[in-house]
Design a protein around this motif. Structure first.
Motif, PDB file in Angstrom:
ATOM      1  N   LEU A 182       0.853  -1.182   0.000  1.00  0.00           N
ATOM      2  CA  LEU A 182       0.000   0.000   0.000  1.00  0.00           C
ATOM      3  C   LEU A 182       0.891   1.235   0.000  1.00  0.00           C
ATOM      4  O   LEU A 182       1.695   1.425   0.915  1.00  0.00           O
ATOM      5  CB  LEU A 182      -0.915   0.012   1.225  1.00  0.00           C
ATOM      6  CG  LEU A 182      -1.692  -1.290   1.531  1.00  0.00           C
ATOM      7  CD1 LEU A 182      -2.633  -1.072   2.706  1.00  0.00           C
ATOM      8  CD2 LEU A 182      -2.454  -1.773   0.319  1.00  0.00           C
ATOM      9  N   VAL A 183       0.760   2.050  -1.032  1.00  0.00           N
ATOM     10  CA  VAL A 183       1.571   3.258  -1.169  1.00  0.00           C
ATOM     11  C   VAL A 183       0.668   4.456  -0.961  1.00  0.00           C
ATOM     12  O   VAL A 183      -0.338   4.627  -1.664  1.00  0.00           O
ATOM     13  CB  VAL A 183       2.248   3.328  -2.553  1.00  0.00           C
ATOM     14  CG1 VAL A 183       3.123   4.576  -2.656  1.00  0.00           C
ATOM     15  CG2 VAL A 183       3.072   2.068  -2.811  1.00  0.00           C
ATOM     16  N   GLY A 184       1.013   5.300   0.009  1.00  0.00           N
ATOM     17  CA  GLY A 184       0.169   6.439   0.366  1.00  0.00           C
ATOM     18  C   GLY A 184       0.448   7.675  -0.458  1.00  0.00           C
ATOM     19  O   GLY A 184       1.313   7.712  -1.331  1.00  0.00           O
ATOM     20  N   GLU A 185      -0.302   8.736  -0.154  1.00  0.00           N
ATOM     21  CA  GLU A 185      -0.202  10.000  -0.886  1.00  0.00           C
ATOM     22  C   GLU A 185       1.213  10.564  -0.853  1.00  0.00           C
ATOM     23  O   GLU A 185       1.687  11.130  -1.840  1.00  0.00           O
ATOM     24  CB  GLU A 185      -1.177  11.026  -0.286  1.00  0.00           C
ATOM     25  CG  GLU A 185      -2.644  10.716  -0.515  1.00  0.00           C
ATOM     26  CD  GLU A 185      -3.113  11.160  -1.889  1.00  0.00           C
ATOM     27  OE1 GLU A 185      -2.257  11.587  -2.688  1.00  0.00           O
ATOM     28  OE2 GLU A 185      -4.324  11.071  -2.159  1.00  0.00           O
ATOM     29  N   ARG A 186       1.890  10.443   0.262  1.00  0.00           N
ATOM     30  CA  ARG A 186       3.239  11.015   0.413  1.00  0.00           C
ATOM     31  C   ARG A 186       4.331   9.966   0.170  1.00  0.00           C
ATOM     32  O   ARG A 186       5.473  10.178   0.529  1.00  0.00           O
ATOM     33  CB  ARG A 186       3.379  11.624   1.801  1.00  0.00           C
ATOM     34  CG  ARG A 186       2.448  12.832   2.030  1.00  0.00           C
ATOM     35  CD  ARG A 186       2.649  13.440   3.415  1.00  0.00           C
ATOM     36  NE  ARG A 186       2.260  12.508   4.461  1.00  0.00           N
ATOM     37  CZ  ARG A 186       0.996  12.350   4.874  1.00  0.00           C
ATOM     38  NH1 ARG A 186       0.012  13.021   4.292  1.00  0.00           N
ATOM     39  NH2 ARG A 186       0.710  11.489   5.832  1.00  0.00           N
ATOM     40  N   GLY A 187       3.944   8.838  -0.405  1.00  0.00           N
ATOM     41  CA  GLY A 187       4.924   7.805  -0.715  1.00  0.00           C
ATOM     42  C   GLY A 187       5.171   6.832   0.419  1.00  0.00           C
ATOM     43  O   GLY A 187       6.009   5.931   0.279  1.00  0.00           O
ATOM     44  N   GLU A 188       4.472   7.009   1.542  1.00  0.00           N
ATOM     45  CA  GLU A 188       4.654   6.069   2.643  1.00  0.00           C
ATOM     46  C   GLU A 188       4.147   4.685   2.226  1.00  0.00           C
ATOM     47  O   GLU A 188       3.186   4.568   1.473  1.00  0.00           O
ATOM     48  CB  GLU A 188       3.922   6.546   3.903  1.00  0.00           C
ATOM     49  CG  GLU A 188       2.403   6.585   3.830  1.00  0.00           C
ATOM     50  CD  GLU A 188       1.841   7.867   3.217  1.00  0.00           C
ATOM     51  OE1 GLU A 188       0.642   8.142   3.442  1.00  0.00           O
ATOM     52  OE2 GLU A 188       2.597   8.576   2.511  1.00  0.00           O
ATOM     53  N   ARG A 189       4.801   3.647   2.718  1.00  0.00           N
ATOM     54  CA  ARG A 189       4.513   2.285   2.269  1.00  0.00           C
ATOM     55  C   ARG A 189       4.168   1.370   3.440  1.00  0.00           C
ATOM     56  O   ARG A 189       4.778   1.458   4.502  1.00  0.00           O
ATOM     57  CB  ARG A 189       5.708   1.708   1.508  1.00  0.00           C
ATOM     58  CG  ARG A 189       6.028   2.490   0.241  1.00  0.00           C
ATOM     59  CD  ARG A 189       7.230   1.915  -0.490  1.00  0.00           C
ATOM     60  NE  ARG A 189       7.394   2.585  -1.774  1.00  0.00           N
ATOM     61  CZ  ARG A 189       7.639   1.975  -2.923  1.00  0.00           C
ATOM     62  NH1 ARG A 189       7.793   0.667  -2.938  1.00  0.00           N
ATOM     63  NH2 ARG A 189       7.760   2.651  -4.043  1.00  0.00           N
ATOM     64  N   GLU A 190       3.212   0.507   3.185  1.00  0.00           N
ATOM     65  CA  GLU A 190       2.849  -0.533   4.150  1.00  0.00           C
ATOM     66  C   GLU A 190       2.735  -1.848   3.397  1.00  0.00           C
ATOM     67  O   GLU A 190       1.976  -1.952   2.432  1.00  0.00           O
ATOM     68  CB  GLU A 190       1.513  -0.218   4.821  1.00  0.00           C
ATOM     69  CG  GLU A 190       1.036  -1.337   5.754  1.00  0.00           C
ATOM     70  CD  GLU A 190      -0.401  -1.165   6.202  1.00  0.00           C
ATOM     71  OE1 GLU A 190      -0.922  -2.110   6.841  1.00  0.00           O
ATOM     72  OE2 GLU A 190      -1.018  -0.118   5.894  1.00  0.00           O
ATOM     73  N   LEU A 191       3.507  -2.848   3.826  1.00  0.00           N
ATOM     74  CA  LEU A 191       3.406  -4.177   3.230  1.00  0.00           C
ATOM     75  C   LEU A 191       2.402  -4.976   4.045  1.00  0.00           C
ATOM     76  O   LEU A 191       2.632  -5.291   5.209  1.00  0.00           O
ATOM     77  CB  LEU A 191       4.763  -4.872   3.209  1.00  0.00           C
ATOM     78  CG  LEU A 191       4.790  -6.244   2.527  1.00  0.00           C
ATOM     79  CD1 LEU A 191       4.309  -6.145   1.084  1.00  0.00           C
ATOM     80  CD2 LEU A 191       6.177  -6.853   2.582  1.00  0.00           C
TER      81      LEU A 191
END
Length: 642
Positions: free
Chosen positions: A39-48
């Motif tokens: 999951l890639v967020g608006e600011r580029g943050e990532r969650e696998l």
């Protein structure tokens, strides 16, 4: 993230769609990762996000019990809730030309259910059908659609194709039917109105399923269906695409003349020579094409409904290798076209059914790894319906652990929360965890502790099955109308299901070509296991990716080998893979037509396991002794528990 699709008119065969090359997207997205979903967020943050899910059917439960059931899923370490959205349950009216109405209130409020899941930190997998089965009458499809002649699949005699499923038989829809696809688009639009605002990142939905176990509603015999007008039109269009002109068609079928507009498919297996097989194999392949194009059309409808910005997947049922479901074709229809993002498997095995689990999982895992996809068990059985042989807790535990050992990296417990027509779930209908839930809770903790999703199983040997083997096995099935897939589920293979008619198809053996291929594959499996060499099956049409990292690949040639497979094998040999053909170099293509000069030139240099050597375990072991070093061997000697 799923590519945006160009919308087609519902029910039309898909036109060519040009898709721009995939690029890293600046906005939020859900992307497939071999360890789950990224999951890639608006600011580029990532969650696998690990794909650990549990099935819970909101409409079958009291609304007051939703929170308790969802909380139990989270307490078991599951990260997602999975639910069907049943068309039949939500629809009212629609008969006699009236517009159908859709109800989403009370315990039918799927949006409220998903918001509840989101509130406690669960993501969601949504499965809107159109076919869901789920032990519902008519598999969850509205009666008005099933009994509409324009929507029905047809037998060779133009009768509706009936499925004798509990509690009553019903006519199955045609996957080629324009009317049925138009009805499906209308249903998906209604679902989209309820759920489009709950797609990630605004809500919990991160994965959407297209249809369910789409093996022609388990009436998957080559001559069972579909002879409806829409299906026959697609068959003739397929032949036109393949042969280009009528002279080529006549030559391939051994006819004096042939017309694309008038040619009819075979209605029974009657081949008595090699020259009579191509028309049967082309008819079998048409089923694969129709399914893939139908799912693509449904995918377009999902995208138009506002649910297409997350990956779409399909789940293959037990015995999938004996059905017209063709994973490679489902993923990609052709040059510049986009199919489904992810292919998953269902698992309902008894404890001890290791061989079947190993074969199915190995094939899924090596291809998924090569594509960077998670090897996902879309339905990992936990319990069973009351009218099938019961699956006990030990069956579920054995199957899940065995599948994980051979490459599965994500699973959906079906059913995690008990409901009507289902027994043995780890959570009861009131949301209370049973003792059985403790196993899954411990497994989740262990999964996270060792970062299980990142683990990779090395598989140096591949058994390549040209699609022509599976296609010809369907064509020569000896026990119709009983589905060949049923024999796979019961542990049978090619040798147990193929017709033995003594016809010489050009190799002088009087042995059915798929039976010869089956004996070669079984001998190769046994030889590899005796040597301690990890192996996996590979569908020939996935060979362009699934041979990555292979030291040795064996290819049975008795049923023909298509040009794309030959090209993939040639590339693999350049990377250092040793390729062995058995029992002879290929001479025919995937339709069993003798090779044209271009295809003959594409045959890569390979070793040959000649004649009876191809089915001799000792000969095969001697053959690959020089290929594998001691480090390739994994010798397992089970010891009794202390």
């Amino acid at each position: 993230m799923a590519a945006k699709r160009k919308t087609r008119r519902p029910g039309n065969a898909p036109e060519r769609r040009e898709i721009a090359p995939t690029k890293e997207e600046s906005g939020p997205s859900v992307r497939l990762d071999r360890a789950g979903l990224l999951l890639v967020g608006e600011r580029g943050e990532r969650e696998l996000l690990p794909l650990r899910a549990g099935a819970m059917h909101y409409w079958r439960l009291e609304r007051r019990s939703w929170r308790a059931g969802l909380s139990s899923l989270a307490a078991m370490g599951l990260r997602l809730v999975e639910t069907y959205v049943p068309w039949q349950v939500h629809e009212r009216g629609g008969d006699a030309g009236a517009e159908p109405r859709y109800h989403f209130d009370g315990n039918l409020d799927v949006a409220a259910f998903l918001r509840e899941a989101h509130a406690i930190g669960l993501r969601a997998i949504v499965r809107p059908g159109p076919h869901i089965n789920a032990e519902l009458t008519d598999f969850g499809l509205p009666e008005r659609v099933l009994w509409d002649p324009a929507c029905q699949a047809r037998t060779p005699r133009q009768n509706p194709v009936m499925l004798p499923a509990p509690p009553r038989a019903f006519p199955v829809p045609s996957y080629a039917s324009r009317a049925f696809l138009a009805e499906t688009q209308r249903w998906f639009s209604a679902v989209g109105e309820q759920l489009r605002d709950l797609v990630w990142p605004r809500g919990p939905i991160v994965l959407v399923q297209i249809d369910n176990e789409g093996a022609l509603y388990f009436r998957d015999g080559v001559y069972d269906q579909d002879y409806s007008a829409d299906a026959l039109a697609r068959y003739r269009a397929f032949l036109r695409e393949r042969y280009r002109d009528e002279e080529s068609l006549a030559r391939a079928y051994g006819l004096e003349r042939a017309s694309f507009d008038e040619i009819a498919p075979p209605v029974r297996y009657d081949a008595r020579s090699a020259e009579e097989l191509p028309r049967h194999l082309d008819w079998a392949e048409t089923h694969e094409v129709v399914l893939a194009e139908s799912f693509a059309s449904m995918g377009d409808a999902i995208a138009e409904a506002g649910l297409g910005t997350v990956p779409c997947f399909h789940n293959l049922p037990m015995g999938e290798s004996a059905t017209p479901l063709h994973a490679a074709r489902l993923r990609k229809l052709g040059a510049g076209e986009r199919g489904l993002d992810l292919i998953a498997l269902d698992y309902y095995h008894a404890a001890g059914d290791q061989k079947s689990i190993v074969r199915r999982t190995g094939e899924l895992a090596v291809t998924s790894d090569a594509l960077g996809h998670p090897a996902f068990a879309a339905e990992m059985g936990a319990g069973a319906p009351p009218y099938f042989p019961p699956l006990e807790e030990r069956d579920a535990i054995f199957t899940l652990l065995c599948a994980m050992a051979y490459g599965v990296r994500g699973y959906n417990l079906y059913m995690a929360v008990e409901r009507d027509r289902w027994l043995g779930s780890p959570v009861d209908a009131d949301g209370v965890m049973r003792t059985f839930a403790g196993f899954f809770k411990k497994l989740s903790a262990a999964y996270d502790h060792v970062d299980f999703g990142a683990l990779r199983r090395e598989v140096p040997a591949r058994l390549v099955i040209p699609r022509s083997v599976r296609r010809m096995t369907r064509v020569m099935h000896a026990f119709g109308p009983l589905s060949q897939a049923a024999f796979r589920v019961m542990g049978g293979g090619i040798r147990e299901t193929v017709l033995e008619d003594g016809v010489d198809f050009g190799d002088g053996t009087h042995e059915a070509p798929p039976m010869r291929a089956g004996r070669i594959l079984v001998a190769a499996e046994r030889a590899l296991e005796e040597e301690g060499i990890p192996w996996a099956l590979v569908d020939g049409d996935d060979a362009h990716v699934a041979l990555a990292g292979a030291r040795w690949a064996i290819v049975p040639t008795s049923c023909g080998v298509g040009l794309p497979v030959l090209e993939a094998l040639a590339r693999a040999t350049k990377r250092g893979t040793t390729v062995s053909f058995a029992p002879a170099p290929p001479t025919r293509d995937a339709s069993f037509v003798p090779f044209a000069p271009k295809a003959a030139r594409a045959i890569p240099e390979a070793e040959i396991l000649v004649g009876d050597e191809a089915t001799d375990v000792a000969a095969i072991r001697a053959h690959f002794h020089g290929i594998f070093d001691p480090k390739s061997r994994v010798v397992v000697r089970p010891l009794p528990c202390a």
